[in-house]
Design a protein around this motif. Structure first.
Motif, PDB file in Angstrom:
ATOM      1  N   UNK A  11       0.855  -1.188   0.000  1.00 29.96           N
ATOM      2  CA  UNK A  11       0.000   0.000   0.000  1.00 29.96           C
ATOM      3  C   UNK A  11       0.890   1.236   0.000  1.00 29.96           C
ATOM      4  N   UNK A  12       0.393   2.292  -0.568  1.00 36.26           N
ATOM      5  CA  UNK A  12       1.138   3.551  -0.567  1.00 36.26           C
ATOM      6  C   UNK A  12       0.990   4.251   0.787  1.00 36.26           C
ATOM      7  N   UNK A  82      -5.787  -0.414   9.871  1.00 35.78           N
ATOM      8  CA  UNK A  82      -4.589   0.423   9.842  1.00 35.78           C
ATOM      9  C   UNK A  82      -4.808   1.563   8.858  1.00 35.78           C
ATOM     10  N   UNK A  83      -4.767   2.769   9.361  1.00 33.54           N
ATOM     11  CA  UNK A  83      -4.988   3.965   8.560  1.00 33.54           C
ATOM     12  C   UNK A  83      -3.753   4.863   8.571  1.00 33.54           C
ATOM     13  N   UNK A  84      -3.713   5.784   7.633  1.00 36.49           N
ATOM     14  CA  UNK A  84      -2.594   6.732   7.537  1.00 36.49           C
ATOM     15  C   UNK A  84      -1.259   6.005   7.637  1.00 36.49           C
ATOM     16  N   UNK A  85      -1.129   4.964   6.866  1.00 41.63           N
ATOM     17  CA  UNK A  85       0.062   4.125   6.956  1.00 41.63           C
ATOM     18  C   UNK A  85       1.312   4.876   6.534  1.00 41.63           C
ATOM     19  N   UNK A  89       5.741   1.561   9.063  1.00 39.81           N
ATOM     20  CA  UNK A  89       4.811   0.499   9.460  1.00 39.81           C
ATOM     21  C   UNK A  89       5.092  -0.803   8.711  1.00 39.81           C
ATOM     22  N   UNK A  90       6.001  -0.764   7.763  1.00 37.47           N
ATOM     23  CA  UNK A  90       6.356  -1.959   7.008  1.00 37.47           C
ATOM     24  C   UNK A  90       6.906  -3.027   7.940  1.00 37.47           C
ATOM     25  N   UNK A  91       6.290  -4.199   7.914  1.00 37.04           N
ATOM     26  CA  UNK A  91       6.679  -5.287   8.816  1.00 37.04           C
ATOM     27  C   UNK A  91       5.818  -6.514   8.513  1.00 37.04           C
ATOM     28  N   UNK A 122       4.621  -0.701   3.077  1.00 40.29           N
ATOM     29  CA  UNK A 122       4.123   0.639   2.812  1.00 40.29           C
ATOM     30  C   UNK A 122       5.178   1.382   2.007  1.00 40.29           C
ATOM     31  N   UNK A 123       4.825   1.754   0.810  1.00 41.49           N
ATOM     32  CA  UNK A 123       5.772   2.461  -0.062  1.00 41.49           C
ATOM     33  C   UNK A 123       5.634   3.971   0.108  1.00 41.49           C
ATOM     34  N   UNK A 124       6.752   4.658  -0.039  1.00 44.83           N
ATOM     35  CA  UNK A 124       6.743   6.125   0.132  1.00 44.83           C
ATOM     36  C   UNK A 124       6.459   6.842  -1.177  1.00 44.83           C
TER      37      UNK A 124
END
Length: 124
Positions: A11-12, A82-85, A89-91, A122-124
């Protein structure tokens, strides 16, 4: 006892995911449930936990205000919204079960059963 976690994915940053953990082989309403995570090259850390009926919840400071834990005892399932990732939070996220009706705990050592984990990126 089996705990099956699912719902992870890519997810972005700023996006949302909902993790689920389905339990079998136990009387689900008699157990506190927790979510933990382990990032690459780091130890497993507490994320959130919930008591037997959902009346008490606790969160790690890093996720407070962004993540929501809940449970459905009829479905024997615990959820982590999980919101506003964020990239941090990548794990791999694990669910766990702790026998008892009291207040939930953040202590890994208190949990008796663990699921196999579901990966969140979570990609930046």
């Amino acid at each position: 006892v089996q705990l099956q976690a699912y719902g992870g994915g890519l997810v972005q940053a700023g996006g949302s995911l909902r993790l689920s953990c389905a339990a079998s082989g136990l009387t689900f309403s008699g157990w506190r449930m927790g979510w933990f995570r382990q990032a690459p090259r780091k130890g497993r850390e507490f994320v959130s936990a919930i008591n037997w009926n959902g009346g008490s919840t606790i969160y790690a400071d890093a996720v407070k205000g962004r993540f929501i834990i809940s449970r459905d005892n009829a479905k024997k399932t615990v959820y982590l919204e999980m919101n506003s990732l964020k990239p941090e939070d990548t794990a791999v996220y694990y669910c766990a079960a702790d026998y008892g009706l009291g207040y939930p705990t953040h202590a890994l050592s208190e949990y008796d059963y663990w699921g196999q984990g579901t990966e969140v990126t979570v990609s930046s």
